[in-house]
Design a protein around this motif. Structure first.
Motif, PDB file in Angstrom:
ATOM      1  N   HIS A  92       0.837  -1.205   0.000  1.00  0.00           N
ATOM      2  CA  HIS A  92       0.000   0.000   0.000  1.00  0.00           C
ATOM      3  C   HIS A  92       0.871   1.254   0.000  1.00  0.00           C
ATOM      4  N   LEU A  93       1.944   1.229   0.792  1.00  0.00           N
ATOM      5  CA  LEU A  93       2.862   2.366   0.831  1.00  0.00           C
ATOM      6  C   LEU A  93       3.511   2.582  -0.537  1.00  0.00           C
ATOM      7  N   VAL A  97       3.367   5.956  -2.925  1.00  0.00           N
ATOM      8  CA  VAL A  97       4.550   6.637  -3.455  1.00  0.00           C
ATOM      9  C   VAL A  97       4.459   6.765  -4.975  1.00  0.00           C
ATOM     10  N   ILE A  98       4.076   5.678  -5.633  1.00  0.00           N
ATOM     11  CA  ILE A  98       3.935   5.707  -7.093  1.00  0.00           C
ATOM     12  C   ILE A  98       2.929   6.780  -7.505  1.00  0.00           C
ATOM     13  N   ARG A  99       1.800   6.833  -6.805  1.00  0.00           N
ATOM     14  CA  ARG A  99       0.770   7.807  -7.158  1.00  0.00           C
ATOM     15  C   ARG A  99       1.249   9.232  -6.904  1.00  0.00           C
ATOM     16  N   CYS A 279      10.033  -0.725  -0.731  1.00  0.00           N
ATOM     17  CA  CYS A 279       8.707  -1.220  -0.351  1.00  0.00           C
ATOM     18  C   CYS A 279       8.395  -2.541  -1.052  1.00  0.00           C
ATOM     19  N   ILE A 280       8.658  -2.610  -2.359  1.00  0.00           N
ATOM     20  CA  ILE A 280       8.400  -3.836  -3.115  1.00  0.00           C
ATOM     21  C   ILE A 280       9.319  -4.955  -2.639  1.00  0.00           C
ATOM     22  N   PRO A 330      -1.860   9.030   8.449  1.00  0.00           N
ATOM     23  CA  PRO A 330      -1.199   8.927   9.758  1.00  0.00           C
ATOM     24  C   PRO A 330      -1.955   8.047  10.743  1.00  0.00           C
ATOM     25  N   ILE A 331      -3.291   8.138  10.757  1.00  0.00           N
ATOM     26  CA  ILE A 331      -4.083   7.308  11.665  1.00  0.00           C
ATOM     27  C   ILE A 331      -4.007   5.844  11.238  1.00  0.00           C
ATOM     28  N   TYR A 332      -4.097   5.607   9.950  1.00  0.00           N
ATOM     29  CA  TYR A 332      -4.015   4.263   9.380  1.00  0.00           C
ATOM     30  C   TYR A 332      -2.675   3.595   9.714  1.00  0.00           C
ATOM     31  N   SER A 333      -1.612   4.392   9.817  1.00  0.00           N
ATOM     32  CA  SER A 333      -0.267   3.852  10.022  1.00  0.00           C
ATOM     33  C   SER A 333       0.070   3.598  11.490  1.00  0.00           C
ATOM     34  N   ILE A 334      -0.746   4.072  12.412  1.00  0.00           N
ATOM     35  CA  ILE A 334      -0.430   3.943  13.842  1.00  0.00           C
ATOM     36  C   ILE A 334      -0.175   2.493  14.266  1.00  0.00           C
TER      37      ILE A 334
END
Length: 360
Positions: A92-93, A97-99, A279-280, A330-334
């Motif tokens: 997902h990260l 980054v790609i986007r 990441c990949i 940020p919330i999703y990554s906690i």
């Protein structure tokens, strides 16, 4: 298959490139306006705590990757399940980054070119680099990092005539809450993402240099990004800094006498390739360990293709992308950056204490 190895210097360069990553394009500290510099320092300090947690976990589990650490702490079944969730997070990260980089290119450089074209172009370079080996990413970073440092110092010096020191004022006009909030987002983006390097650690030639290398790289990248934040604030002012999607691009355009915007494009492309590659690579290695596969390279193409497809679905407009990046990510990554690493550290310390007690 021969195990890939990298030097401490290469690892340090990769860490710097990874952190610089999307932070050159979108820096969450800017939402604090004239207190952006203070918000960045808060985030940098908070990220140092998360870095220490990751380093301590690595020290308590020598030569083991994140998968091995999760299995040691939570058992084989639960540990592998949590590892697969991390695999999703890394993919997902990479899609984010790609986007980000594709959106930047189509917004400021080639507005008539389809977004998918740049997403696929970046990804092909990523696949080729990883097919050759992770040490290739280290060599790319060895060239890239000195170049970005020179560009940052040059643009800062060239922008001196356009800077206004009063853009730092008024300090804390709305209290500590805005810079603290922006600082938390900055801690998550990008500093909290260091947990991904627990998948890279086994490739290090000298494991005992991991701590020193990581701390030094963290210090260097923090200084680079702090200079960028201060430069953009002093040149653009608080309101324009907070409103503009890609403030560094505006600053590069405002440098008198010379068009240096292509240098920013080069920096962003190289940083994006390195960050996406890590990441990949981390997700491919993680899946390989979980399912006992022999070669992670067979996963590179399908995982990258999935990341590209996901990158085309995760966002709408550029403004929506920035909003989600600042408010939801940020919330999703906690859980991935704070809750699970802290739990791993506590379990690791508890297990070591019991081991030492049993020995005595």
């Amino acid at each position: 298959m021969t195990e890939e190895k990298m030097s401490s210097y290469q690892l340090g360069m990769i860490i710097i490139s990874f952190f610089i990553g999307s932070a050159l394009a979108i820096n969450p500290a800017v939402i604090a306006k004239q207190d952006a510099w203070l918000a960045f320092l808060f985030g940098w300090g908070g990220g140092l705590i998360l870095l220490w947690v990751a380093i301590k976990i690595a020290e308590l589990h020598p030569k083991k990757s994140l998968v091995g650490i999760l299995i040691d702490c939570f058992g084989r079944v639960l540990g592998k399940l949590i590892a697969l969730v991390y695999g999703w997070y890394f993919i997902h990260l990479s899609a984010e980054v790609i986007r980000t980089y594709a959106s930047y290119t189509t917004t400021v450089t080639y507005p008539e070119t389809p977004l998918l074209f740049f997403s696929v172009s970046y990804s092909l370079v990523v696949i080729y680099s990883l097919k050759v080996g992770i040490e290739t990413i280290g060599r790319i970073s060895e060239v890239f990092v000195p170049f970005i440092i020179l560009v940052v110092l040059f643009t800062f010096s060239a922008s001196l005539s356009s800077m206004d020191i009063s853009n730092f004022q008024p300090i804390l006009s709305q209290g500590f809450l805005p810079p603290l909030t922006a600082g938390f987002t900055t801690m998550i983006l990008p500093f909290g993402e260091f947990i991904i390097f627990l998948m890279v650690l086994p490739n290090l030639n000298h494991q005992n240099s991991f701590k020193k290398t990581s701390l030094l790289a963290y210090l260097i990248v923090g200084c680079i990004l702090f200079i960028v934040v201060c430069r953009n604030l002093l040149v653009l002012g608080a309101d324009m800094l907070a409103r503009d999607i890609f403030p560094s691009h505006i600053v590069f355009r405002l440098i008198p006498g010379i068009d240096v915007a292509p240098l920013l494009d080069i920096n962003l492309i190289m940083a994006g390739i390195v960050k996406t590659s890590i990441c990949i690579y981390a997700s491919a290695k993680l899946i390989t360990e979980v399912f006992g596969l022999l070669n992670y390279r067979i996963l590179l193409l399908p995982l990258t293709a999935f990341a590209v497809s996901l990158s085309m679905m995760v966002r709408g407009t550029v403004m929506e992308q920035v909003t989600v990046t600042m408010e939801i990510w940020p919330i999703y990554s906690i859980p991935f950056q704070i809750i699970i690493p802290l739990t791993l550290l506590l379990f690791s310390l508890f297990n070591r204490k019991n081991y030492n007690h049993n020995r005595t």
